[in-house]
Design an enzyme around this catalytic site. Sequence first.
Site, PDB file in Angstrom:
ATOM      1  N   HIS A 178      -3.976  42.757  -3.543  1.00 54.85           N
ATOM      2  CA  HIS A 178      -4.458  42.953  -2.172  1.00 54.85           C
ATOM      3  C   HIS A 178      -5.915  43.397  -2.223  1.00 54.85           C
ATOM      4  O   HIS A 178      -6.266  44.365  -2.901  1.00 54.85           O
ATOM      5  CB  HIS A 178      -3.592  43.978  -1.445  1.00 54.85           C
ATOM      6  CG  HIS A 178      -2.214  43.464  -1.136  1.00 54.85           C
ATOM      7  ND1 HIS A 178      -1.099  44.258  -1.143  1.00 54.85           N
ATOM      8  CD2 HIS A 178      -1.784  42.215  -0.817  1.00 54.85           C
ATOM      9  CE1 HIS A 178      -0.027  43.527  -0.833  1.00 54.85           C
ATOM     10  NE2 HIS A 178      -0.433  42.280  -0.632  1.00 54.85           N
ATOM     11  N   GLU A 181      -7.574  47.047  -2.132  1.00 52.30           N
ATOM     12  CA  GLU A 181      -7.006  48.077  -3.000  1.00 52.30           C
ATOM     13  C   GLU A 181      -7.834  48.200  -4.278  1.00 52.30           C
ATOM     14  O   GLU A 181      -7.381  47.941  -5.390  1.00 52.30           O
ATOM     15  CB  GLU A 181      -5.529  47.759  -3.244  1.00 52.30           C
ATOM     16  CG  GLU A 181      -4.762  47.768  -1.927  1.00 52.30           C
ATOM     17  CD  GLU A 181      -3.316  47.305  -2.029  1.00 52.30           C
ATOM     18  OE1 GLU A 181      -2.792  47.162  -3.154  1.00 52.30           O
ATOM     19  OE2 GLU A 181      -2.706  47.064  -0.959  1.00 52.30           O
ATOM     20  N   HIS A 307      -0.911  48.801  -7.056  1.00 53.67           N
ATOM     21  CA  HIS A 307      -1.316  48.695  -5.655  1.00 53.67           C
ATOM     22  C   HIS A 307      -1.786  50.063  -5.175  1.00 53.67           C
ATOM     23  O   HIS A 307      -1.673  51.061  -5.886  1.00 53.67           O
ATOM     24  CB  HIS A 307      -0.143  48.233  -4.783  1.00 53.67           C
ATOM     25  CG  HIS A 307       0.208  46.787  -4.946  1.00 53.67           C
ATOM     26  ND1 HIS A 307      -0.125  45.827  -4.007  1.00 53.67           N
ATOM     27  CD2 HIS A 307       0.854  46.123  -5.930  1.00 53.67           C
ATOM     28  CE1 HIS A 307       0.295  44.643  -4.415  1.00 53.67           C
ATOM     29  NE2 HIS A 307       0.904  44.792  -5.581  1.00 53.67           N
ATOM     30  N   GLU A 380       2.264  52.244  -6.536  1.00 55.49           N
ATOM     31  CA  GLU A 380       1.370  52.478  -5.400  1.00 55.49           C
ATOM     32  C   GLU A 380       0.578  53.742  -5.710  1.00 55.49           C
ATOM     33  O   GLU A 380       1.150  54.829  -5.827  1.00 55.49           O
ATOM     34  CB  GLU A 380       2.168  52.645  -4.106  1.00 55.49           C
ATOM     35  CG  GLU A 380       2.921  51.394  -3.662  1.00 55.49           C
ATOM     36  CD  GLU A 380       2.044  50.396  -2.936  1.00 55.49           C
ATOM     37  OE1 GLU A 380       0.842  50.672  -2.759  1.00 55.49           O
ATOM     38  OE2 GLU A 380       2.562  49.336  -2.538  1.00 55.49           O
TER      39      GLU A 380
END
Length: 418
Positions: A178, A181, A307, A380
Amino acid sequence: MRTLRRRTTVALSVTALLLSLPATQSAFARGSDHAGEDTTRAVYRVPNTDTASRTAVNRTGALVLSVTGKTAFVEATPAQAERLRARGLSPRRLPTTSDAPTRAEALPADFPPEDSDYHTYSETISEIEEAAAQHSEIVDSTSAGRSAQGRDIPVVKISDNAGTDENEPEVLFTCNQHAREHLTTEMCLHILRRYTDNHGSDPEITNAVDNREIWIIPMVNPDGATYDVSGDGYRGWRRNRESEPVDLNRNWGYKWGCCGGSSGDPSQPTYRGPAPFSAPETASIKDFVESRELGGQQRITAHIDFHSFSELVLWPYGYTTAETAPGMTREQYRRFAELGNAMAGSNGYTPMQSSDLYVTDGSVNDWMWAEHGILSFTFEMYPSSGGIDGFYPPDEVIQRETARNDEAVAMLLNEAGA
């Protein structure tokens, strides 16, 4: 002054979110899901959510950004927020700046001066070239393929005989699927520096390099990452840069589009593309992974896809809330959970099955595991919660937040040989 400048930069980007807009539109244009509908996206705080309600949020076309306890921070248009209210939720819009200037895509790609320690695409390539020059015996680099706009997707190999294809367990680290990020690219570069600069002096690192083949892809989405910093401040961009931009982490082939965990609408942030692996970026990584299958055996045994943000350790499956499903036995799930909990114990993240956050389909972890038996996790990263500003932590935290995962990375490398 530094903090004030950062906050202004990020605040300006909130009203400039491009996630629902075709690639050719201005950063501050208003798109349209339906005729006459205001599709300017903002961030809302939504209390009292659970797995089911967060999945429902995403299915409206809104996007869950982060979760703290039961409170979700959600990116949505006014119409999507109304749909959330109709479902019994209580979204409260967070304040944003409404007078953001128009920005030209033609401006050079660079981070704001206060965040200059982040690496652009060209700086990432230079970092890889420097590592290969300084550590030529243990570093090799190649390209997995080309992005939609023709950029190479760099792949780095670290091993004691980097130029030789040895019969050793292989581990893959991927970052920056993404676009916005950027901290994840720093994570991959940190692994690169750590396992090259300390080889021969740190016994644990030396053992890992000598007995594993470590693959690193620091920037899966180079076009999107470049676009996100091409202008003043940040654009808040998520997807790739095709004419109808695709959410790369909904474009993988296993259970693609199966279960309401992605969107078939090109205007939505989780648009999965017209077909599995339609995006050149995911197709390139797929080809690379499949090239590591020799004699019918996949040599990559473990994988982390980094991420940001929310400080989570996630494992398959994302497409179903069931712990055991086709291709996942109880014993296999237990292994995922035990390792996921151990890694989370080392970095302070929260461990859970991916679908416990919300249901996704067409994700990299589900494909890696179901198609190749690769022990595949998503991390994450920092921060633990927030709105759009959570994608843009100041560069002062890079060293702390990447080093925070050192023990977890070592655990995965060790597990790869089990």
